[in-house]
Write a protein that holds these residues in place. Structure first.
Motif, PDB file in Angstrom:
ATOM      1  N   VAL A 124       0.863  -1.181   0.000  1.00  0.00           N
ATOM      2  CA  VAL A 124       0.000   0.000   0.000  1.00  0.00           C
ATOM      3  C   VAL A 124       0.899   1.230   0.000  1.00  0.00           C
ATOM      4  CG1 VAL A 124      -1.810   1.280   1.193  1.00  0.00           C
ATOM      5  CG2 VAL A 124      -1.793  -1.220   1.295  1.00  0.00           C
ATOM      6  N   ILE A 125       0.649   2.139  -0.930  1.00  0.00           N
ATOM      7  CA  ILE A 125       1.447   3.355  -1.043  1.00  0.00           C
ATOM      8  C   ILE A 125       0.555   4.541  -0.711  1.00  0.00           C
ATOM      9  CG2 ILE A 125       2.688   4.895  -2.620  1.00  0.00           C
ATOM     10  CD1 ILE A 125       2.566   1.113  -3.165  1.00  0.00           C
ATOM     11  N   ALA A 132       7.002  21.792  -4.306  1.00  0.00           N
ATOM     12  CA  ALA A 132       8.251  21.658  -5.062  1.00  0.00           C
ATOM     13  C   ALA A 132       8.410  20.292  -5.715  1.00  0.00           C
ATOM     14  CB  ALA A 132       9.445  21.934  -4.155  1.00  0.00           C
ATOM     15  N   ASP A 133       7.532  19.348  -5.404  1.00  0.00           N
ATOM     16  CA  ASP A 133       7.622  18.005  -5.982  1.00  0.00           C
ATOM     17  C   ASP A 133       7.080  17.993  -7.401  1.00  0.00           C
ATOM     18  OD1 ASP A 133       8.402  17.417  -3.430  1.00  0.00           O
ATOM     19  OD2 ASP A 133       6.614  16.271  -2.901  1.00  0.00           O
ATOM     20  N   ARG A 134       7.526  17.018  -8.168  1.00  0.00           N
ATOM     21  CA  ARG A 134       6.951  16.773  -9.487  1.00  0.00           C
ATOM     22  C   ARG A 134       5.970  15.613  -9.355  1.00  0.00           C
ATOM     23  NH1 ARG A 134       9.797  13.887 -14.706  1.00  0.00           N
ATOM     24  NH2 ARG A 134       7.999  14.047 -16.127  1.00  0.00           N
ATOM     25  N   PHE A 135       4.759  15.841  -9.819  1.00  0.00           N
ATOM     26  CA  PHE A 135       3.726  14.809  -9.710  1.00  0.00           C
ATOM     27  C   PHE A 135       2.922  14.765 -11.000  1.00  0.00           C
ATOM     28  CE2 PHE A 135      -0.557  13.290  -8.745  1.00  0.00           C
ATOM     29  CZ  PHE A 135      -0.296  12.134  -8.027  1.00  0.00           C
ATOM     30  N   GLU A 136       2.804  13.543 -11.564  1.00  0.00           N
ATOM     31  CA  GLU A 136       2.012  13.357 -12.779  1.00  0.00           C
ATOM     32  C   GLU A 136       1.176  12.105 -12.644  1.00  0.00           C
ATOM     33  OE1 GLU A 136       4.342  13.219 -16.305  1.00  0.00           O
ATOM     34  OE2 GLU A 136       5.254  15.213 -16.016  1.00  0.00           O
ATOM     35  N   ARG A 141      -4.379   6.535 -18.672  1.00  0.00           N
ATOM     36  CA  ARG A 141      -3.076   6.454 -19.344  1.00  0.00           C
ATOM     37  C   ARG A 141      -2.021   5.842 -18.433  1.00  0.00           C
ATOM     38  NH1 ARG A 141       0.666  11.654 -20.130  1.00  0.00           N
ATOM     39  NH2 ARG A 141       0.914  11.135 -17.911  1.00  0.00           N
ATOM     40  N   ASP A 142      -1.992   6.313 -17.195  1.00  0.00           N
ATOM     41  CA  ASP A 142      -0.969   5.881 -16.254  1.00  0.00           C
ATOM     42  C   ASP A 142      -1.532   4.852 -15.278  1.00  0.00           C
ATOM     43  OD1 ASP A 142       0.656   7.837 -17.445  1.00  0.00           O
ATOM     44  OD2 ASP A 142      -0.030   9.360 -16.011  1.00  0.00           O
ATOM     45  N   GLU A 143      -0.787   3.790 -15.094  1.00  0.00           N
ATOM     46  CA  GLU A 143      -1.214   2.788 -14.116  1.00  0.00           C
ATOM     47  C   GLU A 143      -0.992   3.297 -12.697  1.00  0.00           C
ATOM     48  OE1 GLU A 143      -0.487  -1.931 -13.029  1.00  0.00           O
ATOM     49  OE2 GLU A 143       0.987  -0.850 -14.229  1.00  0.00           O
ATOM     50  N   ARG A 144       0.125   3.998 -12.496  1.00  0.00           N
ATOM     51  CA  ARG A 144       0.466   4.524 -11.175  1.00  0.00           C
ATOM     52  C   ARG A 144       1.017   5.939 -11.325  1.00  0.00           C
ATOM     53  NH1 ARG A 144       3.796  -0.896  -9.153  1.00  0.00           N
ATOM     54  NH2 ARG A 144       2.112  -2.379  -9.609  1.00  0.00           N
ATOM     55  N   PRO A 145       0.942   6.751 -10.285  1.00  0.00           N
ATOM     56  CA  PRO A 145       1.461   8.120 -10.362  1.00  0.00           C
ATOM     57  C   PRO A 145       2.980   8.157 -10.486  1.00  0.00           C
ATOM     58  CG  PRO A 145      -0.072   7.865  -8.518  1.00  0.00           C
ATOM     59  CD  PRO A 145       0.259   6.485  -9.012  1.00  0.00           C
ATOM     60  N   LEU A 146       3.482   9.233 -11.073  1.00  0.00           N
ATOM     61  CA  LEU A 146       4.906   9.538 -11.095  1.00  0.00           C
ATOM     62  C   LEU A 146       5.126  10.644 -10.068  1.00  0.00           C
ATOM     63  CD1 LEU A 146       7.805   9.508 -12.273  1.00  0.00           C
ATOM     64  CD2 LEU A 146       7.017  11.224 -13.923  1.00  0.00           C
ATOM     65  N   HIS A 147       5.917  10.360  -9.061  1.00  0.00           N
ATOM     66  CA  HIS A 147       6.162  11.337  -7.995  1.00  0.00           C
ATOM     67  C   HIS A 147       7.666  11.438  -7.790  1.00  0.00           C
ATOM     68  CE1 HIS A 147       5.484  12.639  -3.512  1.00  0.00           C
ATOM     69  NE2 HIS A 147       5.930  13.620  -4.283  1.00  0.00           N
ATOM     70  N   GLU A 148       8.226  12.602  -8.121  1.00  0.00           N
ATOM     71  CA  GLU A 148       9.655  12.831  -7.965  1.00  0.00           C
ATOM     72  C   GLU A 148       9.887  13.910  -6.922  1.00  0.00           C
ATOM     73  OE1 GLU A 148      11.247  13.764 -11.770  1.00  0.00           O
ATOM     74  OE2 GLU A 148      11.030  11.717 -12.547  1.00  0.00           O
ATOM     75  N   ILE A 149      10.830  13.652  -6.014  1.00  0.00           N
ATOM     76  CA  ILE A 149      11.133  14.559  -4.910  1.00  0.00           C
ATOM     77  C   ILE A 149      12.596  14.951  -4.964  1.00  0.00           C
ATOM     78  CG2 ILE A 149      11.174  14.793  -2.389  1.00  0.00           C
ATOM     79  CD1 ILE A 149       9.054  12.586  -2.288  1.00  0.00           C
ATOM     80  N   LEU A 161      -0.972  17.915  -2.472  1.00  0.00           N
ATOM     81  CA  LEU A 161      -1.820  16.768  -2.789  1.00  0.00           C
ATOM     82  C   LEU A 161      -1.535  15.626  -1.828  1.00  0.00           C
ATOM     83  CD1 LEU A 161      -1.182  16.592  -6.670  1.00  0.00           C
ATOM     84  CD2 LEU A 161      -3.229  17.551  -5.584  1.00  0.00           C
ATOM     85  N   ALA A 162      -2.461  14.694  -1.773  1.00  0.00           N
ATOM     86  CA  ALA A 162      -2.236  13.411  -1.094  1.00  0.00           C
ATOM     87  C   ALA A 162      -2.764  12.333  -2.036  1.00  0.00           C
ATOM     88  CB  ALA A 162      -2.966  13.350   0.239  1.00  0.00           C
TER      89      ALA A 162
END
Length: 277
Positions: A124-125, A132-136, A141-149, A161-162
């Motif tokens: 579970v995530i 300042a994070d990158r979130f897509e 289209r996307d199976e899971r989020p892209l979250h870069e810190i 966001l949460a």
């Protein structure tokens, strides 16, 4: 010294709610999931210690011991530990009574624990996204989020966001829940602890990030099993399928007339060409 002896010793010093918890040990243990029952002594001591450290909580528990025990029984039934990020104990103002009472607030770790315990998920995530994070994430289209810190950044900005999702045992990804500030504000407005007379005691004030995560995790429970009953249903379904696939026992049919148990059946033979006879 056993857990029972330690709890009783603590109860001697506690003449209020702490003693009440020890007195209801058997009731608490009875409603606990089986895997928690061996740790009921530690569970009780944790609760008693929390009362001694928090005068406001102690006062609220003294004002309505019945409400206090009802909250503890709820935590015990869920198999969650009070006073932790699994299950918060919070003083809440009750207008009708004109005093504070104890209320229980399930935390994000408690929500996650219930998902794991159901046995349907492998992971579970639950995370929060700062400015300042990158979130897509694009549904469909996307199976899971892209979250870069940027872990080197000293400040990541304000909470933005949460999100939460689960990876199921078969490898599939559950529905992805994404909440923005507006969603969080609506959830907070419905919270008794956050909107009461003592909002500064609420986990919304003391542990804001965790409550954002809890809100996302709670929304995820609509899409992911959180009850051990799910596992029991799965086992029952597997047993029913196995029973259907099991070959039925063969019952011997009636013997041909004139044939007894001592009679021999047909003799195996092979055809012989007449020319070779």
């Amino acid at each position: 010294m056993t857990d029972t002896t330690i709890s009783n010793a603590i109860a001697v010093r506690d003449t209020g709610p702490g003693a009440l918890v020890a007195q209801h040990r058997q009731d608490i243990e009875l409603v606990m999931p089986s895997h928690m029952q061996k740790r009921v002594g530690a569970w009780i001591r944790t609760t008693q210690g929390l009362l001694r450290r928090d005068p406001k909580l102690m006062e609220a528990a003294q004002n309505d011991p019945g409400q206090f025990m009802a909250v503890l029984m709820d935590a015990a039934n869920l198999g969650l530990t009070p006073g932790t990020e699994q299950y918060y104990l919070v003083p809440r103002w009750n207008k009708k009574k004109g005093c504070t009472e104890v209320t229980g607030v399930r935390g994000y770790q408690g929500e996650i624990e219930l998902m794991y315990r159901a046995g349907a998920v492998s992971s579970v995530i639950v995370e929060v996204v700062y400015e300042a994070d990158r979130f897509e994430y694009r549904p469909g289209r996307d199976e899971r989020p892209l979250h870069e810190i940027d872990w080197d950044a000293e400040h990541r900005g304000e909470l933005r966001l949460a999100y939460a999702y689960a990876v199921m045992k078969d490898g599939a990804t559950s529905k992805v829940v994404v909440l923005n500030r507006g969603h969080i504000a609506k959830a907070k407005a419905k919270s008794d602890s956050a909107s009461g007379k003592y909002p500064h005691l609420s986990p919304w004030a003391t542990d804001t990030e965790a409550m954002w995560m809890k809100t996302a995790a709670h929304r995820l429970t609509k899409w992911v099993p959180t009850s051990a009953e799910y596992m029991r249903e799965q086992l029952r379904a597997h047993a029913e399928v196995a029973a259907e696939l099991r070959p039925a026992p063969v019952t011997p049919g009636p013997q041909p007339a004139g044939l007894t148990d001592t009679d021999e059946g047909p003799i195996e033979a092979e055809f012989v060409d007449d020319e070779e006879a």
